[in-house]
Scaffold this active site. Sequence first.
Site, PDB file in Angstrom:
ATOM      1  N   GLY A  58       5.018  -1.139   2.685  1.00 51.99           N
ATOM      2  CA  GLY A  58       4.176   0.144   2.492  1.00 51.99           C
ATOM      3  C   GLY A  58       4.875   1.413   2.651  1.00 51.99           C
ATOM      4  O   GLY A  58       6.110   1.500   2.908  1.00 51.99           O
ATOM      5  N   HIS A  77       0.706  -1.016   0.091  1.00 55.95           N
ATOM      6  CA  HIS A  77       0.050  -0.051  -0.009  1.00 55.95           C
ATOM      7  C   HIS A  77       0.883   1.229  -0.132  1.00 55.95           C
ATOM      8  O   HIS A  77       2.031   1.190   0.560  1.00 55.95           O
ATOM      9  CB  HIS A  77      -0.898   0.031   1.057  1.00 55.95           C
ATOM     10  N   ASP A  78       0.349   2.363  -0.793  1.00 60.58           N
ATOM     11  CA  ASP A  78       0.703   3.748  -0.673  1.00 60.58           C
ATOM     12  C   ASP A  78       2.343   3.756  -1.340  1.00 60.58           C
ATOM     13  O   ASP A  78       2.785   4.893  -1.132  1.00 60.58           O
ATOM     14  CB  ASP A  78       0.806   4.279   0.565  1.00 60.58           C
TER      15      ASP A  78
END
Length: 279
Positions: A142, A124-125
């Site tokens: 992440g 994520h991100d």
Amino acid sequence: MTRAEGIHPTALVDPAARIHPTARVGAFSIVGAEVALGADAEVGHHVVLEGRVEIAPRAKVGHGSVLGGKPQDLKFRDGTPSGVRIGTDTVIREYVTIHRATHPDGWTEIGEGCLVMAMSHIAHDCRVGDGVILINYSGITGHCEIGERATIGGLTGIVPFTRVGAFAYVGGLSKVTQDVPPFLLAEGSPAVARGVNVVGLRRAGMPPAERRVIQDAYRILYRSGLAPQGAVERIRRELPPIPPLTLLLEFIAGARRGICGAPSGEPGDVPAAPESEPV
């Protein structure tokens, strides 16, 4: 909507998904309501696209990949509107997983012209720049940032919130715990700087004179015995402010985790490269 010619009869495509007429979806794939496929995009067999997933023109997603899955983050809340963006001409090979962002309206972003090899994971991100290569089984955790045309070796793990600079090369089986500056070769567990990615810079078209400046900066940064801040000050005094050098210094200034160190036992101050040294 009527089923497009390029969608396999066994694929499950939500009627709300935005599928370009020239896009193709393989057998037994699942395409969710918030997915957008651009012109000539290709989705292989047994692929899952869930949540907000935007796949740009001519991008390819290999068999068994899962894009847009929930982040593996305990802070994530169901219903958070976030997604994954895949750039034009990027190739994602078999069984890759890319998770959506954790915060509202956030995106996990993969740039244009990237190659993400089989079994790799992008959490994520993350922000992956244009032309990046992730070799098989790379694990990008992440909030990491990978600069343009960097290469991450196979079976390499990168800890959260770490950056790898543009045109850097991280060798296989590495554990990256600090930022890897642009243009450098790094390898090891933990990863340490091994030199300048001369081959990569040549392929990118960087002129020999600029490559030599980057090599001189590397020597000051890693072989002068100075702390990073002192090395940066010496680089600014002694080397011409060409754009690649400015990029390197700006990257170092923005390193919240610090930059990867030198191998143990590095020599002290090293003179400038002789004219005969390959650049």
